[in-house]
Design a protein around this motif. Structure first.
Motif, PDB file in Angstrom:
ATOM      1  N   SER A  29      71.615   2.173  37.449  1.00 12.54           N
ATOM      2  CA  SER A  29      72.878   2.783  37.038  1.00 12.54           C
ATOM      3  C   SER A  29      72.564   4.246  36.747  1.00 12.54           C
ATOM      4  CB  SER A  29      73.438   2.098  35.791  1.00 12.54           C
ATOM      5  OG  SER A  29      72.636   2.393  34.654  1.00 12.54           O
ATOM      6  N   CYS A  30      73.587   5.064  36.612  1.00 13.04           N
ATOM      7  CA  CYS A  30      73.356   6.475  36.286  1.00 13.04           C
ATOM      8  C   CYS A  30      72.596   6.614  34.967  1.00 13.04           C
ATOM      9  CB  CYS A  30      74.677   7.232  36.245  1.00 13.04           C
ATOM     10  SG  CYS A  30      75.337   7.566  37.898  1.00 13.04           S
ATOM     11  N   ASP A  31      72.921   5.775  33.992  1.00 14.20           N
ATOM     12  CA  ASP A  31      72.219   5.829  32.701  1.00 14.20           C
ATOM     13  C   ASP A  31      70.731   5.552  32.881  1.00 14.20           C
ATOM     14  OD1 ASP A  31      74.577   6.380  31.382  1.00 14.20           O
ATOM     15  OD2 ASP A  31      74.797   4.388  30.508  1.00 14.20           O
ATOM     16  N   ILE A  32      70.393   4.540  33.667  1.00 14.39           N
ATOM     17  CA  ILE A  32      68.993   4.180  33.902  1.00 14.39           C
ATOM     18  C   ILE A  32      68.275   5.309  34.642  1.00 14.39           C
ATOM     19  CG2 ILE A  32      67.492   2.601  35.201  1.00 14.39           C
ATOM     20  CD1 ILE A  32      69.524   0.361  34.474  1.00 14.39           C
ATOM     21  N   PRO A  48      67.462   9.830  23.913  1.00 11.65           N
ATOM     22  CA  PRO A  48      68.363   9.745  22.764  1.00 11.65           C
ATOM     23  C   PRO A  48      69.751   9.147  23.051  1.00 11.65           C
ATOM     24  CG  PRO A  48      68.376  11.965  23.621  1.00 11.65           C
ATOM     25  CD  PRO A  48      67.394  11.186  24.450  1.00 11.65           C
ATOM     26  N   PHE A  49      69.991   8.672  24.278  1.00 13.80           N
ATOM     27  CA  PHE A  49      71.322   8.188  24.639  1.00 13.80           C
ATOM     28  C   PHE A  49      71.316   6.678  24.900  1.00 13.80           C
ATOM     29  CE2 PHE A  49      71.001  12.603  25.934  1.00 13.80           C
ATOM     30  CZ  PHE A  49      72.149  13.149  25.393  1.00 13.80           C
ATOM     31  N   ALA A  50      72.466   6.071  24.721  1.00 18.29           N
ATOM     32  CA  ALA A  50      72.619   4.654  25.057  1.00 18.29           C
ATOM     33  C   ALA A  50      72.449   4.496  26.566  1.00 18.29           C
ATOM     34  CB  ALA A  50      73.990   4.148  24.619  1.00 18.29           C
ATOM     35  N   VAL A  51      71.952   3.340  26.984  1.00 18.58           N
ATOM     36  CA  VAL A  51      71.737   3.082  28.411  1.00 18.58           C
ATOM     37  C   VAL A  51      72.507   1.827  28.790  1.00 18.58           C
ATOM     38  CG1 VAL A  51      70.033   2.540  30.192  1.00 18.58           C
ATOM     39  CG2 VAL A  51      69.472   4.160  28.366  1.00 18.58           C
ATOM     40  N   ASP A  52      73.489   2.003  29.648  1.00 18.46           N
ATOM     41  CA  ASP A  52      74.269   0.880  30.156  1.00 18.46           C
ATOM     42  C   ASP A  52      73.664   0.471  31.496  1.00 18.46           C
ATOM     43  OD1 ASP A  52      76.297  -0.869  31.115  1.00 18.46           O
ATOM     44  OD2 ASP A  52      77.708   0.115  29.756  1.00 18.46           O
ATOM     45  N   PRO A  53      73.349  -0.826  31.662  1.00 16.56           N
ATOM     46  CA  PRO A  53      72.688  -1.258  32.901  1.00 16.56           C
ATOM     47  C   PRO A  53      73.588  -1.253  34.140  1.00 16.56           C
ATOM     48  CG  PRO A  53      73.134  -3.140  31.513  1.00 16.56           C
ATOM     49  CD  PRO A  53      73.515  -1.924  30.725  1.00 16.56           C
ATOM     50  N   THR A  54      74.875  -1.045  33.967  1.00 18.75           N
ATOM     51  CA  THR A  54      75.788  -0.999  35.114  1.00 18.75           C
ATOM     52  C   THR A  54      76.625   0.267  35.040  1.00 18.75           C
ATOM     53  OG1 THR A  54      77.509  -2.227  33.941  1.00 18.75           O
ATOM     54  CG2 THR A  54      75.981  -3.512  35.283  1.00 18.75           C
ATOM     55  N   ASP A  55      77.047   0.739  36.184  1.00 17.13           N
ATOM     56  CA  ASP A  55      77.936   1.898  36.220  1.00 17.13           C
ATOM     57  C   ASP A  55      79.350   1.469  35.850  1.00 17.13           C
ATOM     58  OD1 ASP A  55      76.170   3.986  36.846  1.00 17.13           O
ATOM     59  OD2 ASP A  55      76.161   3.417  38.953  1.00 17.13           O
ATOM     60  N   CYS A  56      80.187   2.407  35.584  1.00 21.24           N
ATOM     61  CA  CYS A  56      81.561   2.158  35.173  1.00 21.24           C
ATOM     62  C   CYS A  56      82.326   1.439  36.292  1.00 21.24           C
ATOM     63  CB  CYS A  56      82.220   3.496  34.842  1.00 21.24           C
ATOM     64  SG  CYS A  56      83.686   3.365  33.830  1.00 21.24           S
ATOM     65  N   ARG A  71      79.029  10.719  27.514  1.00 22.12           N
ATOM     66  CA  ARG A  71      77.604  10.403  27.430  1.00 22.12           C
ATOM     67  C   ARG A  71      76.832  11.006  28.604  1.00 22.12           C
ATOM     68  NH1 ARG A  71      77.126   4.588  26.850  1.00 22.12           N
ATOM     69  NH2 ARG A  71      77.113   4.445  29.108  1.00 22.12           N
ATOM     70  N   SER A  72      77.354  10.882  29.820  1.00 21.56           N
ATOM     71  CA  SER A  72      76.636  11.425  30.979  1.00 21.56           C
ATOM     72  C   SER A  72      76.628  12.958  30.953  1.00 21.56           C
ATOM     73  CB  SER A  72      77.208  10.896  32.289  1.00 21.56           C
ATOM     74  OG  SER A  72      78.514  11.344  32.502  1.00 21.56           O
ATOM     75  N   SER A  73      77.702  13.574  30.476  1.00 24.91           N
ATOM     76  CA  SER A  73      77.726  15.038  30.342  1.00 24.91           C
ATOM     77  C   SER A  73      76.692  15.488  29.321  1.00 24.91           C
ATOM     78  CB  SER A  73      79.110  15.517  29.928  1.00 24.91           C
ATOM     79  OG  SER A  73      80.048  15.252  30.930  1.00 24.91           O
ATOM     80  N   GLY A  74      76.606  14.772  28.212  1.00 18.74           N
ATOM     81  CA  GLY A  74      75.603  15.092  27.191  1.00 18.74           C
ATOM     82  C   GLY A  74      74.188  14.926  27.713  1.00 18.74           C
TER      83      GLY A  74
END
Length: 97
Positions: A29-32, A48-56, A71-74
């Motif tokens: 995912s983008c977070d990963i 320092p950010f939460a990580v969601d295993p799937t994209d929106c 979150r992704s902008s940060g």
């Protein structure tokens, strides 16, 4: 282990870089991808950010979309990158974050 290619541009560098990374996660995912890039760029710092295993999902509410966008902008500001995309190994599809 999941291998993938990351293409990114940093704020202070006008050239685009492409690197191969690997994560323990089964899916991407983008977070990963951003967490893996953060570990590559700043190996001594914790992500320092939460990580969601799937994209929106397409069916996500506006509130969920707003949270993920913030979150992704940060994360992009934290990494000092202006563009980011990834391509799982063995595919030709490129995903933009």
């Amino acid at each position: 282990m999941t291998k993938f290619w990351v293409t990114y541009t940093r704020d202070e560098q006008p050239t685009t870089r492409e690197i191969q990374l690997e994560v323990d996660d089964r899916a991407l995912s983008c977070d990963i991808v951003m967490r893996a890039l953060g570990k590559f760029l700043n190996p001594s710092e914790q992500w320092p950010f939460a990580v969601d295993p799937t994209d929106c999902l397409d069916s996500a509410s506006l509130d969920e979309r707003a949270v993920r966008l913030q979150r992704s902008s940060g994360a992009r500001r934290y990494l000092k990158i202006t563009s980011l995309s990834y391509r799982p190994e063995g595919t030709v599809l490129q995903f933009s974050c």
